[in-house]
Design a protein around this motif. Structure first.
Motif, PDB file in Angstrom:
ATOM      1  N   THR A  67      -8.011   1.202   1.617  1.00 27.52           N
ATOM      2  CA  THR A  67      -8.685   2.425   1.176  1.00 27.52           C
ATOM      3  C   THR A  67      -7.691   3.586   1.107  1.00 27.52           C
ATOM      4  O   THR A  67      -6.602   3.516   1.687  1.00 27.52           O
ATOM      5  N   GLN A  68      -8.090   4.637   0.425  1.00 30.92           N
ATOM      6  CA  GLN A  68      -7.283   5.862   0.337  1.00 30.92           C
ATOM      7  C   GLN A  68      -6.999   6.381   1.759  1.00 30.92           C
ATOM      8  O   GLN A  68      -5.899   6.813   2.062  1.00 30.92           O
ATOM      9  N   GLU A  69      -8.009   6.312   2.635  1.00 30.02           N
ATOM     10  CA  GLU A  69      -7.854   6.812   4.015  1.00 30.02           C
ATOM     11  C   GLU A  69      -6.804   5.996   4.775  1.00 30.02           C
ATOM     12  O   GLU A  69      -5.972   6.558   5.477  1.00 30.02           O
ATOM     13  N   GLU A  70      -6.862   4.666   4.628  1.00 30.21           N
ATOM     14  CA  GLU A  70      -5.886   3.802   5.311  1.00 30.21           C
ATOM     15  C   GLU A  70      -4.478   4.064   4.776  1.00 30.21           C
ATOM     16  O   GLU A  70      -3.509   4.099   5.538  1.00 30.21           O
ATOM     17  N   PHE A  71      -4.404   4.236   3.475  1.00 30.19           N
ATOM     18  CA  PHE A  71      -3.120   4.506   2.814  1.00 30.19           C
ATOM     19  C   PHE A  71      -2.526   5.802   3.374  1.00 30.19           C
ATOM     20  O   PHE A  71      -1.371   5.851   3.785  1.00 30.19           O
ATOM     21  N   LYS A  72      -3.360   6.848   3.414  1.00 30.93           N
ATOM     22  CA  LYS A  72      -2.906   8.149   3.897  1.00 30.93           C
ATOM     23  C   LYS A  72      -2.530   8.087   5.376  1.00 30.93           C
ATOM     24  O   LYS A  72      -1.534   8.662   5.804  1.00 30.93           O
ATOM     25  N   SER A  73      -3.328   7.369   6.135  1.00 34.77           N
ATOM     26  CA  SER A  73      -3.083   7.269   7.565  1.00 34.77           C
ATOM     27  C   SER A  73      -1.770   6.523   7.854  1.00 34.77           C
ATOM     28  O   SER A  73      -0.992   6.932   8.727  1.00 34.77           O
ATOM     29  N   LEU A  74      -1.506   5.457   7.096  1.00 34.05           N
ATOM     30  CA  LEU A  74      -0.269   4.691   7.285  1.00 34.05           C
ATOM     31  C   LEU A  74       0.959   5.563   7.022  1.00 34.05           C
ATOM     32  O   LEU A  74       1.875   5.639   7.831  1.00 34.05           O
ATOM     33  N   PHE A  75       0.963   6.254   5.885  1.00 36.82           N
ATOM     34  CA  PHE A  75       2.124   7.065   5.523  1.00 36.82           C
ATOM     35  C   PHE A  75       2.160   8.388   6.288  1.00 36.82           C
ATOM     36  O   PHE A  75       3.224   8.939   6.545  1.00 36.82           O
ATOM     37  N   GLY A  76       0.981   8.879   6.669  1.00 39.41           N
ATOM     38  CA  GLY A  76       0.904  10.105   7.457  1.00 39.41           C
ATOM     39  C   GLY A  76       1.450   9.920   8.859  1.00 39.41           C
ATOM     40  O   GLY A  76       1.829  10.883   9.528  1.00 39.41           O
ATOM     41  N   SER A  77       1.525   8.657   9.316  1.00 38.74           N
ATOM     42  CA  SER A  77       2.070   8.393  10.654  1.00 38.74           C
ATOM     43  C   SER A  77       3.581   8.638  10.688  1.00 38.74           C
ATOM     44  O   SER A  77       4.168   8.795  11.743  1.00 38.74           O
ATOM     45  N   ILE A  78       4.208   8.696   9.519  1.00 40.10           N
ATOM     46  CA  ILE A  78       5.658   8.919   9.433  1.00 40.10           C
ATOM     47  C   ILE A  78       5.983  10.404   9.486  1.00 40.10           C
ATOM     48  O   ILE A  78       6.929  10.836  10.125  1.00 40.10           O
ATOM     49  N   GLY A  79       5.183  11.211   8.792  1.00 36.05           N
ATOM     50  CA  GLY A  79       5.461  12.644   8.726  1.00 36.05           C
ATOM     51  C   GLY A  79       4.411  13.346   7.894  1.00 36.05           C
ATOM     52  O   GLY A  79       3.473  12.709   7.393  1.00 36.05           O
ATOM     53  N   GLU A  80       4.574  14.655   7.735  1.00 32.15           N
ATOM     54  CA  GLU A  80       3.570  15.441   7.012  1.00 32.15           C
ATOM     55  C   GLU A  80       3.611  15.128   5.522  1.00 32.15           C
ATOM     56  O   GLU A  80       4.656  15.174   4.882  1.00 32.15           O
ATOM     57  N   ILE A  81       2.429  14.816   4.977  1.00 34.18           N
ATOM     58  CA  ILE A  81       2.293  14.454   3.565  1.00 34.18           C
ATOM     59  C   ILE A  81       1.792  15.662   2.785  1.00 34.18           C
ATOM     60  O   ILE A  81       0.857  16.326   3.205  1.00 34.18           O
ATOM     61  N   GLU A  82       2.442  15.938   1.665  1.00 36.98           N
ATOM     62  CA  GLU A  82       1.944  17.000   0.786  1.00 36.98           C
ATOM     63  C   GLU A  82       0.780  16.460  -0.037  1.00 36.98           C
ATOM     64  O   GLU A  82      -0.229  17.109  -0.219  1.00 36.98           O
ATOM     65  N   SER A  83       0.934  15.237  -0.548  1.00 33.75           N
ATOM     66  CA  SER A  83      -0.148  14.608  -1.308  1.00 33.75           C
ATOM     67  C   SER A  83       0.075  13.105  -1.334  1.00 33.75           C
ATOM     68  O   SER A  83       1.199  12.635  -1.186  1.00 33.75           O
ATOM     69  N   CYS A  84      -1.016  12.371  -1.491  1.00 31.20           N
ATOM     70  CA  CYS A  84      -0.880  10.922  -1.683  1.00 31.20           C
ATOM     71  C   CYS A  84      -2.066  10.433  -2.498  1.00 31.20           C
ATOM     72  O   CYS A  84      -3.139  11.012  -2.448  1.00 31.20           O
ATOM     73  N   LYS A  85      -1.811   9.398  -3.280  1.00 28.87           N
ATOM     74  CA  LYS A  85      -2.865   8.883  -4.152  1.00 28.87           C
ATOM     75  C   LYS A  85      -2.741   7.384  -4.282  1.00 28.87           C
ATOM     76  O   LYS A  85      -1.697   6.861  -4.667  1.00 28.87           O
ATOM     77  N   LEU A  86      -3.814   6.717  -3.925  1.00 29.00           N
ATOM     78  CA  LEU A  86      -3.907   5.285  -4.141  1.00 29.00           C
ATOM     79  C   LEU A  86      -4.469   5.130  -5.551  1.00 29.00           C
ATOM     80  O   LEU A  86      -5.515   5.696  -5.858  1.00 29.00           O
ATOM     81  N   VAL A  87      -3.763   4.432  -6.431  1.00 31.49           N
ATOM     82  CA  VAL A  87      -4.183   4.352  -7.828  1.00 31.49           C
ATOM     83  C   VAL A  87      -5.266   3.288  -7.996  1.00 31.49           C
ATOM     84  O   VAL A  87      -5.119   2.164  -7.519  1.00 31.49           O
ATOM     85  N   ARG A  88      -6.352   3.692  -8.647  1.00 35.69           N
ATOM     86  CA  ARG A  88      -7.493   2.796  -8.854  1.00 35.69           C
ATOM     87  C   ARG A  88      -7.822   2.660 -10.333  1.00 35.69           C
ATOM     88  O   ARG A  88      -7.533   3.563 -11.110  1.00 35.69           O
ATOM     89  N   ASP A  89      -8.475   1.551 -10.672  1.00 40.85           N
ATOM     90  CA  ASP A  89      -8.971   1.358 -12.023  1.00 40.85           C
ATOM     91  C   ASP A  89     -10.053   2.412 -12.281  1.00 40.85           C
ATOM     92  O   ASP A  89     -10.968   2.573 -11.475  1.00 40.85           O
ATOM     93  N   LYS A  90      -9.935   3.132 -13.395  1.00 40.01           N
ATOM     94  CA  LYS A  90     -10.875   4.226 -13.689  1.00 40.01           C
ATOM     95  C   LYS A  90     -12.319   3.739 -13.816  1.00 40.01           C
ATOM     96  O   LYS A  90     -13.250   4.448 -13.491  1.00 40.01           O
ATOM     97  N   ILE A  91     -12.502   2.518 -14.290  1.00 42.54           N
ATOM     98  CA  ILE A  91     -13.851   2.019 -14.534  1.00 42.54           C
ATOM     99  C   ILE A  91     -14.433   1.316 -13.311  1.00 42.54           C
ATOM    100  O   ILE A  91     -15.515   1.648 -12.850  1.00 42.54           O
ATOM    101  N   THR A  92     -13.685   0.372 -12.741  1.00 40.52           N
ATOM    102  CA  THR A  92     -14.240  -0.429 -11.638  1.00 40.52           C
ATOM    103  C   THR A  92     -14.023   0.213 -10.270  1.00 40.52           C
ATOM    104  O   THR A  92     -14.680  -0.147  -9.309  1.00 40.52           O
ATOM    105  N   GLY A  93     -13.048   1.136 -10.170  1.00 44.70           N
ATOM    106  CA  GLY A  93     -12.753   1.735  -8.872  1.00 44.70           C
ATOM    107  C   GLY A  93     -11.926   0.811  -7.987  1.00 44.70           C
ATOM    108  O   GLY A  93     -11.573   1.145  -6.864  1.00 44.70           O
ATOM    109  N   GLN A  94     -11.574  -0.354  -8.508  1.00 45.18           N
ATOM    110  CA  GLN A  94     -10.779  -1.336  -7.766  1.00 45.18           C
ATOM    111  C   GLN A  94      -9.330  -0.836  -7.644  1.00 45.18           C
ATOM    112  O   GLN A  94      -8.776  -0.292  -8.591  1.00 45.18           O
TER     113      GLN A  94
END
Length: 130
Positions: free
Chosen positions: A51-78
């Motif tokens: 999930t976006q939250e897991e993605f952010k949490s994993l990389f946020g554990s390294i240092g302060e994040i300005e932005s992060c985005k997990l890329v998803r299919d626009k139609i299916t959300g996958q």
């Protein structure tokens, strides 16, 4: 003869100030606090169910994040299995590559590296090759 053709092409390519704007794109600001290329990472081979939250949490554990985005299919959300992370501090971006590149998540081994894509989605223009 080929040198002359090359020279003509070079003149056509480099009309206008170099590296200040992308064709049909925004003017790239050079007054930002940090150089994006040293803080912006692309992450490949992410598990489909991350999930976006897991993605952010994993990389946020390294240092302060300005932005992060997990890329998803626009139609299916996958999840498409990749994402971008932009750190505030270039040292944290380095640390993320050293710490998380090659990390095994479920059945995937993620790949973390510097991204050549700016946050506006255009490709960065490096120094011109001559």
């Amino acid at each position: 003869e080929s040198w002359r053709e090359l020279n003509t092409m070079e003149t056509q390519v480099s009309n206008g100030p170099s590296g200040t704007s992308l064709p049909n794109g925004p003017v790239i600001s050079t007054n930002g606090a940090a150089d994006d290329s040293k803080t912006n990472l692309i992450v490949n081979y992410l598990p489909q169910n991350m999930t976006q939250e897991e993605f952010k949490s994993l990389f946020g554990s390294i240092g302060e994040i300005e932005s992060c985005k997990l890329v998803r299919d626009k139609i299916t959300g996958q999840s498409l299995g990749y994402g971008f992370v932009n750190y505030v501090d270039p040292n944290d971006a380095d640390k993320a590559i050293n710490t998380l590149n090659g990390l095994k998540l479920q059945t995937k081994t993620i790949k973390v590296r510097f991204s050549s894509i700016t946050r506006w989605g255009g490709i960065k223009q490096g120094p011109r090759q001559t």
